[in-house]
Motif scaffolding. Structure first.
Motif, PDB file in Angstrom:
ATOM      1  N   ASP A  45      -5.907   1.768  30.436  1.00 52.70           N
ATOM      2  CA  ASP A  45      -5.230   0.653  29.764  1.00 52.70           C
ATOM      3  C   ASP A  45      -3.729   0.620  30.031  1.00 52.70           C
ATOM      4  O   ASP A  45      -3.140  -0.451  30.101  1.00 52.70           O
ATOM      5  CB  ASP A  45      -5.496   0.695  28.260  1.00 52.70           C
ATOM      6  CG  ASP A  45      -6.932   0.341  27.916  1.00 52.70           C
ATOM      7  OD1 ASP A  45      -7.634  -0.236  28.776  1.00 52.70           O
ATOM      8  OD2 ASP A  45      -7.349   0.628  26.778  1.00 52.70           O
ATOM      9  N   ARG A  46      -3.094   1.764  30.182  1.00 49.49           N
ATOM     10  CA  ARG A  46      -1.650   1.762  30.465  1.00 49.49           C
ATOM     11  C   ARG A  46      -1.378   1.094  31.811  1.00 49.49           C
ATOM     12  O   ARG A  46      -0.441   0.313  31.951  1.00 49.49           O
ATOM     13  CB  ARG A  46      -1.084   3.179  30.441  1.00 49.49           C
ATOM     14  CG  ARG A  46      -1.053   3.764  29.040  1.00 49.49           C
ATOM     15  CD  ARG A  46      -0.343   5.109  29.003  1.00 49.49           C
ATOM     16  NE  ARG A  46      -0.624   5.820  27.778  1.00 49.49           N
ATOM     17  CZ  ARG A  46      -0.036   5.600  26.612  1.00 49.49           C
ATOM     18  NH1 ARG A  46       0.864   4.663  26.503  1.00 49.49           N
ATOM     19  NH2 ARG A  46      -0.348   6.305  25.541  1.00 49.49           N
ATOM     20  N   SER A  47      -2.202   1.383  32.777  1.00 47.51           N
ATOM     21  CA  SER A  47      -2.070   0.749  34.088  1.00 47.51           C
ATOM     22  C   SER A  47      -2.357  -0.751  33.995  1.00 47.51           C
ATOM     23  O   SER A  47      -1.650  -1.564  34.598  1.00 47.51           O
ATOM     24  CB  SER A  47      -3.026   1.416  35.078  1.00 47.51           C
ATOM     25  OG  SER A  47      -2.943   0.810  36.336  1.00 47.51           O
ATOM     26  N   ALA A  59      -1.911  -2.600  31.362  1.00 48.73           N
ATOM     27  CA  ALA A  59      -0.767  -3.182  30.656  1.00 48.73           C
ATOM     28  C   ALA A  59       0.390  -3.418  31.626  1.00 48.73           C
ATOM     29  O   ALA A  59       1.015  -4.478  31.611  1.00 48.73           O
ATOM     30  CB  ALA A  59      -0.325  -2.272  29.507  1.00 48.73           C
ATOM     31  N   GLY A  60       0.657  -2.452  32.488  1.00 52.20           N
ATOM     32  CA  GLY A  60       1.727  -2.605  33.472  1.00 52.20           C
ATOM     33  C   GLY A  60       1.473  -3.766  34.421  1.00 52.20           C
ATOM     34  O   GLY A  60       2.387  -4.525  34.753  1.00 52.20           O
ATOM     35  N   GLU A  66       6.246  -0.644  26.074  1.00 52.87           N
ATOM     36  CA  GLU A  66       6.326   0.731  25.581  1.00 52.87           C
ATOM     37  C   GLU A  66       5.024   1.472  25.853  1.00 52.87           C
ATOM     38  O   GLU A  66       5.020   2.633  26.277  1.00 52.87           O
ATOM     39  CB  GLU A  66       6.649   0.751  24.084  1.00 52.87           C
ATOM     40  CG  GLU A  66       8.063   0.326  23.771  1.00 52.87           C
ATOM     41  CD  GLU A  66       8.335   0.174  22.279  1.00 52.87           C
ATOM     42  OE1 GLU A  66       7.390   0.307  21.464  1.00 52.87           O
ATOM     43  OE2 GLU A  66       9.499  -0.092  21.930  1.00 52.87           O
ATOM     44  N   PHE A  67       3.909   0.798  25.607  1.00 56.50           N
ATOM     45  CA  PHE A  67       2.603   1.388  25.855  1.00 56.50           C
ATOM     46  C   PHE A  67       2.415   1.712  27.330  1.00 56.50           C
ATOM     47  O   PHE A  67       1.994   2.798  27.710  1.00 56.50           O
ATOM     48  CB  PHE A  67       1.502   0.449  25.359  1.00 56.50           C
ATOM     49  CG  PHE A  67       0.111   0.922  25.673  1.00 56.50           C
ATOM     50  CD1 PHE A  67      -0.435   2.010  24.996  1.00 56.50           C
ATOM     51  CD2 PHE A  67      -0.652   0.286  26.633  1.00 56.50           C
ATOM     52  CE1 PHE A  67      -1.715   2.446  25.289  1.00 56.50           C
ATOM     53  CE2 PHE A  67      -1.928   0.718  26.931  1.00 56.50           C
ATOM     54  CZ  PHE A  67      -2.466   1.800  26.259  1.00 56.50           C
ATOM     55  N   ALA A  68       2.758   0.749  28.197  1.00 59.32           N
ATOM     56  CA  ALA A  68       2.604   0.950  29.644  1.00 59.32           C
ATOM     57  C   ALA A  68       3.456   2.111  30.144  1.00 59.32           C
ATOM     58  O   ALA A  68       3.073   2.818  31.071  1.00 59.32           O
ATOM     59  CB  ALA A  68       2.982  -0.346  30.383  1.00 59.32           C
ATOM     60  N   GLY A 102       4.052   4.760  28.553  1.00 53.22           N
ATOM     61  CA  GLY A 102       3.574   6.030  28.015  1.00 53.22           C
ATOM     62  C   GLY A 102       3.950   6.270  26.571  1.00 53.22           C
ATOM     63  O   GLY A 102       3.709   7.351  26.045  1.00 53.22           O
ATOM     64  N   SER A 158       0.646   4.250  21.326  1.00 49.19           N
ATOM     65  CA  SER A 158      -0.720   3.937  21.774  1.00 49.19           C
ATOM     66  C   SER A 158      -1.417   2.972  20.865  1.00 49.19           C
ATOM     67  O   SER A 158      -1.014   2.635  19.834  1.00 49.19           O
ATOM     68  CB  SER A 158      -1.546   5.214  21.885  1.00 49.19           C
ATOM     69  OG  SER A 158      -1.540   5.948  20.700  1.00 49.19           O
TER      70      SER A 158
END
Length: 97
Positions: free
Chosen positions: A18-20, A22-23, A90-92, A94, A97
């Motif tokens: 999900d972080r990827s 989000a980015g 912020e989530f992307a 790191g 969460s």
């Protein structure tokens, strides 16, 4: 292999978490978001990335919103979209969460 999917959509589909995702959503141009939002939302749903689906809905709503006499979108929608963008960034990166 002949892959006709545009690169940024391929990145979203092939994202490692999900972080990827989000980015990728944060970097996605408005023109792509508007044209392919059903495909983008489906990719987020398949990955069970609800925050991504919500982000897409907000960006599309903001892009399609009727502007005021100064050309600005509705203040409440713009503020909500900006807060969500900050949280997604912020989530992307790191963070939260």
């Amino acid at each position: 292999m002949n892959d006709s999917m545009i690169p940024i959509l391929r990145q979203l589909h092939d994202a490692d978490g999900d972080r990827s995702r989000a980015g990728t959503l944060l970097r996605m141009p408005d023109s792509i978001m508007l044209k392919y939002h059903p495909v983008i939302e489906a990719a987020c749903r398949r990955a069970q990335f609800e925050a991504g689906s919500n982000f897409v809905a907000l960006r599309v709503s903001l892009a399609l919103a009727v502007r005021d006499a100064s050309g600005l979108p509705p203040v409440d929608l713009a503020a909500k979209a900006e807060q969500y963008r900050i949280g997604m960034a912020e989530f992307a990166a790191g963070g939260a969460s």
